[in-house]
Design a protein around this motif. Sequence first.
Motif, mmCIF file in Angstrom:
data_model
loop_
_atom_site.group_PDB
_atom_site.id
_atom_site.type_symbol
_atom_site.label_atom_id
_atom_site.label_comp_id
_atom_site.label_asym_id
_atom_site.label_seq_id
_atom_site.Cartn_x
_atom_site.Cartn_y
_atom_site.Cartn_z
ATOM 1 N N LEU A 1 34.872 -21.804 -0.524
ATOM 2 C CA LEU A 1 34.144 -23.057 -0.658
ATOM 3 C C LEU A 1 34.185 -23.978 0.650
ATOM 4 N N CYS A 5 32.414 -25.463 4.730
ATOM 5 C CA CYS A 5 32.247 -26.861 5.092
ATOM 6 C C CYS A 5 32.769 -27.139 6.364
ATOM 7 N N LYS A 88 27.292 -26.496 -1.913
ATOM 8 C CA LYS A 88 27.093 -27.690 -3.061
ATOM 9 C C LYS A 88 26.760 -26.741 -4.321
ATOM 10 N N PHE A 91 30.044 -25.450 -5.406
ATOM 11 C CA PHE A 91 30.759 -26.456 -6.451
ATOM 12 C C PHE A 91 29.996 -26.533 -7.775
ATOM 13 N N ARG A 92 28.676 -26.541 -7.770
ATOM 14 C CA ARG A 92 28.032 -26.816 -9.004
ATOM 15 C C ARG A 92 28.544 -25.850 -10.264
ATOM 16 N N ASP A 95 31.086 -27.631 -12.008
ATOM 17 C CA ASP A 95 30.701 -29.005 -12.722
ATOM 18 C C ASP A 95 30.318 -28.803 -13.984
ATOM 19 N N LYS A 101 30.052 -34.231 -10.173
ATOM 20 C CA LYS A 101 31.363 -34.198 -9.814
ATOM 21 C C LYS A 101 32.109 -33.122 -10.272
ATOM 22 N N ILE A 102 33.506 -33.102 -9.558
ATOM 23 C CA ILE A 102 34.352 -31.847 -10.202
ATOM 24 C C ILE A 102 35.905 -32.868 -10.138
ATOM 25 N N LEU A 107 39.596 -29.004 -8.626
ATOM 26 C CA LEU A 107 39.293 -28.791 -7.602
ATOM 27 C C LEU A 107 40.989 -28.156 -6.733
ATOM 28 N N TYR A 138 30.938 -33.958 -5.200
ATOM 29 C CA TYR A 138 30.955 -33.034 -4.150
ATOM 30 C C TYR A 138 29.775 -32.849 -3.175
#
Length: 149
Positions: A1, A5, A88, A91-92, A95, A101-102, A107, A138
């Motif tokens: 992940l 970034c 994103k 990350f979903r 979620d 949010k996580i 995380l 996130y």
Amino acid sequence: LLCLCFKMADKLSPAQVEEYKHVFAHFDKEGKGSISAKDLSILMKALGEDMKDSEVQAMCSGASIDVNSFIQNREDKWAKEQSGEEVKEAFRVFDAAGDGKIAVEELRRLMTTMGDVMNNQEVEQMIQDAAQGQSIDYCQFVDKMKRKT
């Protein structure tokens, strides 16, 4: 992940475009500047993308794709990746509440056990930069990471 970034740039570099042209030319045996959907499927597998037939057909206009359309497709994919949307989306998956949010603990677990594993110091720094209480928004986090690159 997280590795996604930190690799954000606006568009393909000239070297990347040339590399894609070179790969395309390898499959364009007749030098017509286009390849069949079948060859495109093989090319995409060679690039590490195992696409469904419907996805390959969507890339082609008719039964083939030309080099310019192929490069445009790669540019579009790159832009999507660089926008942070793929990060994103990743990350979903974690979620559970669907609230963007996580949990910090989740995380921490993900970053120390999955993919490009981070050490505890790296994870703690990331959490310090991103945490809002016991959770991380996130989308804001990814946008922040984009601005840092």
